[in-house]
Design an enzyme around this catalytic site. Structure first.
Site, PDB file in Angstrom:
ATOM      1  N   GLU A  35      -3.696  -7.120 -16.437  1.00 35.13           N
ATOM      2  CA  GLU A  35      -2.734  -8.041 -16.102  1.00 35.13           C
ATOM      3  C   GLU A  35      -2.661  -8.173 -14.485  1.00 35.13           C
ATOM      4  OE1 GLU A  35      -2.371  -7.177 -20.040  1.00 35.13           O
ATOM      5  OE2 GLU A  35      -2.048  -5.750 -18.280  1.00 35.13           O
ATOM      6  N   HIS A  92       4.471  -1.251   1.975  1.00 39.97           N
ATOM      7  CA  HIS A  92       3.548  -1.161   3.109  1.00 39.97           C
ATOM      8  C   HIS A  92       2.463  -2.308   2.661  1.00 39.97           C
ATOM      9  CE1 HIS A  92       3.521   3.274   3.637  1.00 39.97           C
ATOM     10  NE2 HIS A  92       4.489   2.752   4.123  1.00 39.97           N
ATOM     11  N   ASN A  93       2.277  -2.988   1.373  1.00 40.36           N
ATOM     12  CA  ASN A  93       1.525  -3.938   1.019  1.00 40.36           C
ATOM     13  C   ASN A  93       2.109  -5.302   1.071  1.00 40.36           C
ATOM     14  OD1 ASN A  93       0.733  -1.124  -0.778  1.00 40.36           O
ATOM     15  ND2 ASN A  93      -0.775  -1.810   0.726  1.00 40.36           N
ATOM     16  N   ARG A 127       0.804  -2.021  11.544  1.00 39.34           N
ATOM     17  CA  ARG A 127      -0.224  -1.772  11.011  1.00 39.34           C
ATOM     18  C   ARG A 127      -0.654  -2.238   9.430  1.00 39.34           C
ATOM     19  NH1 ARG A 127       3.062   2.675  10.002  1.00 39.34           N
ATOM     20  NH2 ARG A 127       2.822   3.529   7.871  1.00 39.34           N
TER      21      ARG A 127
END
Length: 160
Positions: free
Chosen positions: A76, A103-104, A138
């Site tokens: 999935e 973070h992503n 970052r």
């Protein structure tokens, strides 16, 4: 927040539970199927449809995220990640669920319905939905690198 959800046959019970529980918490749930149990169903279409709806909503300025469910969540997640603009993350504990957002800036979470109790899976998904992206330089830079690669018409190995 609008939440698009899709599953395969292995995640139908969890999906039903989540639609009820998250609606009660104020989320606008959009169910992309399936509508009936079929042990031979093909989950990619459901997951791609949900992921595409997340991208379309976000492009229109709608606060939206997605959930894709299966036995393991792996297929999935892979399906959802084929949609340009999707960053789908497989969450297997609270920390990975939160880090996916923090973070992503993941916009779709994948969870394996056969890997967790309904209560555990609900906690993972609630943690994902509640966690904001931290917008640290970052992280923004790294997401930008992924987005740039994704936009290449003839993808080649990424350079550092």
């Amino acid at each position: 927040m609008r939440v698009h959800i899709a599953t395969d046959h292995a995640g139908m019970e969890l999906s039903s539970h989540l639609i009820t529980a998250l609606t009660a918490k104020g989320y606008e749930m959009v169910d992309h199927g399936p509508t009936a149990y079929d042990a031979e169903d093909d989950y990619p279409a459901f997951c791609i449809t949900a992921a595409s709806a997340v991208v379309a909503d976000q492009a229109a300025g709608v606060d939206a995220l997605g959930i894709v469910l299966g036995g393991s969540g792996n297929g999935e997640q892979i399906s959802a990640n084929k949609v340009i603009g999707v960053r789908a993350a497989l969450a297997w504990n609270i920390e990975t669920a939160k880090l996916a957002r923090e973070h992503n800036d993941a916009n779709v979470v994948a969870v394996g319905g056969r890997q967790h109790t309904v209560e555990e899976a609900t906690e993972l998904i609630e943690a994902f939905l509640a966690e904001p992206f931290r917008n640290a330089e970052r992280h923004v830079r790294r997401i930008g690198q992924i987005t740039a690669y994704e936009a290449q018409p003839n993808k080649t190995a990424a350079s550092s």
